[in-house]
Motif scaffolding. Structure first.
Motif, PDB file in Angstrom:
ATOM      1  N   MET A   1       0.842  -1.194   0.000  1.00 45.14           N
ATOM      2  CA  MET A   1       0.000   0.000   0.000  1.00 45.14           C
ATOM      3  C   MET A   1       0.886   1.256   0.000  1.00 45.14           C
ATOM      4  O   MET A   1       1.946   1.268   0.639  1.00 45.14           O
ATOM      5  CB  MET A   1      -0.919   0.001   1.230  1.00 45.14           C
ATOM      6  N   ILE A   2       0.453   2.260  -0.718  1.00 45.80           N
ATOM      7  CA  ILE A   2       1.176   3.527  -0.793  1.00 45.80           C
ATOM      8  C   ILE A   2       0.324   4.618  -0.158  1.00 45.80           C
ATOM      9  O   ILE A   2      -0.822   4.828  -0.555  1.00 45.80           O
ATOM     10  CB  ILE A   2       1.494   3.913  -2.253  1.00 45.80           C
ATOM     11  N   HIS A   3       0.877   5.304   0.838  1.00 46.88           N
ATOM     12  CA  HIS A   3       0.172   6.417   1.476  1.00 46.88           C
ATOM     13  C   HIS A   3       0.771   7.728   0.974  1.00 46.88           C
ATOM     14  O   HIS A   3       1.985   7.823   0.745  1.00 46.88           O
ATOM     15  CB  HIS A   3       0.315   6.351   2.994  1.00 46.88           C
ATOM     16  N   PHE A   4      -0.075   8.738   0.820  1.00 48.80           N
ATOM     17  CA  PHE A   4       0.407  10.059   0.398  1.00 48.80           C
ATOM     18  C   PHE A   4      -0.271  11.135   1.230  1.00 48.80           C
ATOM     19  O   PHE A   4      -1.479  11.106   1.452  1.00 48.80           O
ATOM     20  CB  PHE A   4       0.109  10.300  -1.088  1.00 48.80           C
ATOM     21  N   GLU A   5       0.540  12.090   1.695  1.00 47.74           N
ATOM     22  CA  GLU A   5       0.017  13.237   2.427  1.00 47.74           C
ATOM     23  C   GLU A   5       0.927  14.434   2.173  1.00 47.74           C
ATOM     24  O   GLU A   5       2.052  14.281   1.685  1.00 47.74           O
ATOM     25  CB  GLU A   5      -0.047  12.947   3.937  1.00 47.74           C
ATOM     26  N   GLU A   6       0.429  15.617   2.486  1.00 49.80           N
ATOM     27  CA  GLU A   6       1.232  16.825   2.349  1.00 49.80           C
ATOM     28  C   GLU A   6       1.653  17.334   3.717  1.00 49.80           C
ATOM     29  O   GLU A   6       0.874  17.299   4.674  1.00 49.80           O
ATOM     30  CB  GLU A   6       0.459  17.912   1.606  1.00 49.80           C
ATOM     31  N   ASN A   7       2.903  17.780   3.796  1.00 49.26           N
ATOM     32  CA  ASN A   7       3.474  18.298   5.036  1.00 49.26           C
ATOM     33  C   ASN A   7       4.202  19.590   4.716  1.00 49.26           C
ATOM     34  O   ASN A   7       5.263  19.573   4.086  1.00 49.26           O
ATOM     35  CB  ASN A   7       4.431  17.256   5.638  1.00 49.26           C
ATOM     36  N   ASN A   8       3.623  20.723   5.091  1.00 50.14           N
ATOM     37  CA  ASN A   8       4.243  22.032   4.816  1.00 50.14           C
ATOM     38  C   ASN A   8       4.550  22.228   3.332  1.00 50.14           C
ATOM     39  O   ASN A   8       5.610  22.735   2.969  1.00 50.14           O
ATOM     40  CB  ASN A   8       5.514  22.207   5.640  1.00 50.14           C
ATOM     41  N   GLY A   9       3.624  21.785   2.483  1.00 53.16           N
ATOM     42  CA  GLY A   9       3.806  21.967   1.045  1.00 53.16           C
ATOM     43  C   GLY A   9       4.686  20.925   0.388  1.00 53.16           C
ATOM     44  O   GLY A   9       4.991  21.029  -0.798  1.00 53.16           O
ATOM     45  N   VAL A  10       5.092  19.916   1.156  1.00 53.29           N
ATOM     46  CA  VAL A  10       5.931  18.838   0.627  1.00 53.29           C
ATOM     47  C   VAL A  10       5.116  17.551   0.613  1.00 53.29           C
ATOM     48  O   VAL A  10       4.413  17.226   1.581  1.00 53.29           O
ATOM     49  CB  VAL A  10       7.195  18.642   1.494  1.00 53.29           C
ATOM     50  N   GLY A  11       5.163  16.798  -0.484  1.00 57.47           N
ATOM     51  CA  GLY A  11       4.462  15.525  -0.567  1.00 57.47           C
ATOM     52  C   GLY A  11       5.259  14.421   0.111  1.00 57.47           C
ATOM     53  O   GLY A  11       6.466  14.285  -0.137  1.00 57.47           O
ATOM     54  N   VAL A  12       4.616  13.652   0.974  1.00 58.93           N
ATOM     55  CA  VAL A  12       5.276  12.556   1.679  1.00 58.93           C
ATOM     56  C   VAL A  12       4.656  11.237   1.232  1.00 58.93           C
ATOM     57  O   VAL A  12       3.469  10.999   1.418  1.00 58.93           O
ATOM     58  CB  VAL A  12       5.154  12.709   3.209  1.00 58.93           C
ATOM     59  N   ILE A  13       5.483  10.376   0.627  1.00 61.13           N
ATOM     60  CA  ILE A  13       5.058   9.054   0.166  1.00 61.13           C
ATOM     61  C   ILE A  13       5.576   8.023   1.153  1.00 61.13           C
ATOM     62  O   ILE A  13       6.779   7.921   1.381  1.00 61.13           O
ATOM     63  CB  ILE A  13       5.623   8.758  -1.233  1.00 61.13           C
ATOM     64  N   SER A  14       4.661   7.245   1.723  1.00 61.65           N
ATOM     65  CA  SER A  14       5.047   6.214   2.689  1.00 61.65           C
ATOM     66  C   SER A  14       4.732   4.835   2.119  1.00 61.65           C
ATOM     67  O   SER A  14       3.602   4.562   1.719  1.00 61.65           O
ATOM     68  CB  SER A  14       4.296   6.408   4.017  1.00 61.65           C
ATOM     69  N   LEU A  15       5.745   3.980   2.086  1.00 63.99           N
ATOM     70  CA  LEU A  15       5.574   2.604   1.627  1.00 63.99           C
ATOM     71  C   LEU A  15       5.104   1.763   2.808  1.00 63.99           C
ATOM     72  O   LEU A  15       5.715   1.792   3.876  1.00 63.99           O
ATOM     73  CB  LEU A  15       6.896   2.061   1.071  1.00 63.99           C
ATOM     74  N   ASP A  16       4.040   1.004   2.601  1.00 63.20           N
ATOM     75  CA  ASP A  16       3.439   0.259   3.707  1.00 63.20           C
ATOM     76  C   ASP A  16       2.911  -1.072   3.188  1.00 63.20           C
ATOM     77  O   ASP A  16       1.718  -1.233   2.944  1.00 63.20           O
ATOM     78  CB  ASP A  16       2.308   1.089   4.333  1.00 63.20           C
ATOM     79  N   SER A  17       3.835  -2.016   2.999  1.00 67.36           N
ATOM     80  CA  SER A  17       3.458  -3.328   2.488  1.00 67.36           C
ATOM     81  C   SER A  17       4.086  -4.425   3.344  1.00 67.36           C
ATOM     82  O   SER A  17       4.922  -4.147   4.204  1.00 67.36           O
ATOM     83  CB  SER A  17       3.914  -3.485   1.024  1.00 67.36           C
ATOM     84  N   SER A  18       3.702  -5.664   3.076  1.00 63.47           N
ATOM     85  CA  SER A  18       4.205  -6.786   3.863  1.00 63.47           C
ATOM     86  C   SER A  18       5.658  -7.098   3.519  1.00 63.47           C
ATOM     87  O   SER A  18       6.209  -6.564   2.549  1.00 63.47           O
ATOM     88  CB  SER A  18       3.336  -8.023   3.609  1.00 63.47           C
ATOM     89  N   LYS A  19       6.266  -7.955   4.320  1.00 63.68           N
ATOM     90  CA  LYS A  19       7.636  -8.428   4.092  1.00 63.68           C
ATOM     91  C   LYS A  19       8.627  -7.273   3.977  1.00 63.68           C
ATOM     92  O   LYS A  19       9.478  -7.246   3.092  1.00 63.68           O
ATOM     93  CB  LYS A  19       7.704  -9.311   2.844  1.00 63.68           C
ATOM     94  N   GLY A  20       8.508  -6.301   4.879  1.00 63.59           N
ATOM     95  CA  GLY A  20       9.451  -5.189   4.876  1.00 63.59           C
ATOM     96  C   GLY A  20       9.257  -4.225   3.735  1.00 63.59           C
ATOM     97  O   GLY A  20      10.220  -3.677   3.205  1.00 63.59           O
ATOM     98  N   ASN A  21       7.990  -4.024   3.348  1.00 62.39           N
ATOM     99  CA  ASN A  21       7.661  -3.135   2.228  1.00 62.39           C
ATOM    100  C   ASN A  21       8.197  -3.670   0.902  1.00 62.39           C
ATOM    101  O   ASN A  21       8.833  -2.952   0.135  1.00 62.39           O
ATOM    102  CB  ASN A  21       8.174  -1.713   2.489  1.00 62.39           C
TER     103      ASN A  21
END
Length: 230
Positions: A1-21
């Motif tokens: 799964m890929i999460h995306f959010e904005e933090n102070n105008g910067v896009g943050v992509i978080s990898l969130d998958s099984s077996k250590g992403n």
């Protein structure tokens, strides 16, 4: 799964998958959708991984080898040719595809941990790298380092990555905050983007040429010949 959010105008992509992403095809498609979204109005991107890892590779199902590696190559090209600042908060292991992602970044902050593993173990697993991946590596590290990583399949520590200038900073605490801060400090964004793409132009052209030539099919055929259990 890929999460995306904005933090102070910067896009943050978080990898969130099984077996250590370990990324799936759906993960790569979601990641590419973010990178290719022309509506994305952020100053830059930060990539990180949850679950105490950054990324431990790519899940490849039997029969879909060509599709998987073509998508991975396209992701690497999109990351490497992303015009705005790209920072990586190296939250743990970076193996295979995770290591290749590092080579696309402008700035990398890693944890001060001897437990994290980094490397390209594909040859030792009966896999390999294709021409697009080699072109990316050649634009980032020396031939001797590339040979060591690919041919020996050995894992290295963050200290070696720092020596090879693949890591810019080592710290404890929230690495994402440091990456967002780095992007926020980049002045004259248009000048930065212009010079970044100019310096990467030859590497981008070689990666695109390799993909257009079907390099991912050669890698898929290698795996099928080795009858690797995927």
């Amino acid at each position: 799964m890929i999460h995306f959010e904005e933090n102070n105008g910067v896009g943050v992509i978080s990898l969130d998958s099984s077996k250590g992403n370990m990324l799936s095809l759906d993960d790569l498609q979601d990641l590419n959708a973010i990178l290719c979204d022309g509506r994305l109005a952020v100053k830059g991107l930060v990539m990180t991984g949850l679950n105490r890892s950054f990324c431990t590779g790519l899940q490849v199902c039997r029969g879909c080898e060509n599709e998987a590696f073509k998508l991975l190559d396209s992701t690497l090209l999109n990351l490497y040719s992303y015009k705005n600042p790209l920072a990586i908060a190296l939250s743990g292991h970076a193996i295979g595809a995770g290591f290749l992602f590092l080579c696309c970044a402008d700035y990398v902050i890693a944890q001060d941990s001897e437990k994290a593993k980094y490397g390209l173990p594909e040859v030792g697993l009966g896999l390999g790298v294709d021409q697009c991946m080699v072109s990316l590596l050649a634009s980032t590290i020396s031939p001797l380092v590339m040979k060591k990583l690919i041919c020996t399949s050995l894992y290295v520590s963050y200290k070696e990555l720092k020596e090879w200038q693949l890591i810019d900073e080592v710290q404890t605490g929230d690495l994402t905050v440091g990456c967002v801060s780095f992007i926020g400090k980049v002045s004259f964004k248009e000048s930065y983007s212009f010079c970044k793409l100019l310096m990467r132009k030859q590497g981008i052209l070689k990666m695109q040429e390799a993909i257009d030539g079907g390099c991912y099919m050669d890698l898929g055929e290698l795996i099928r010949k080795n009858k690797h259990t995927l």
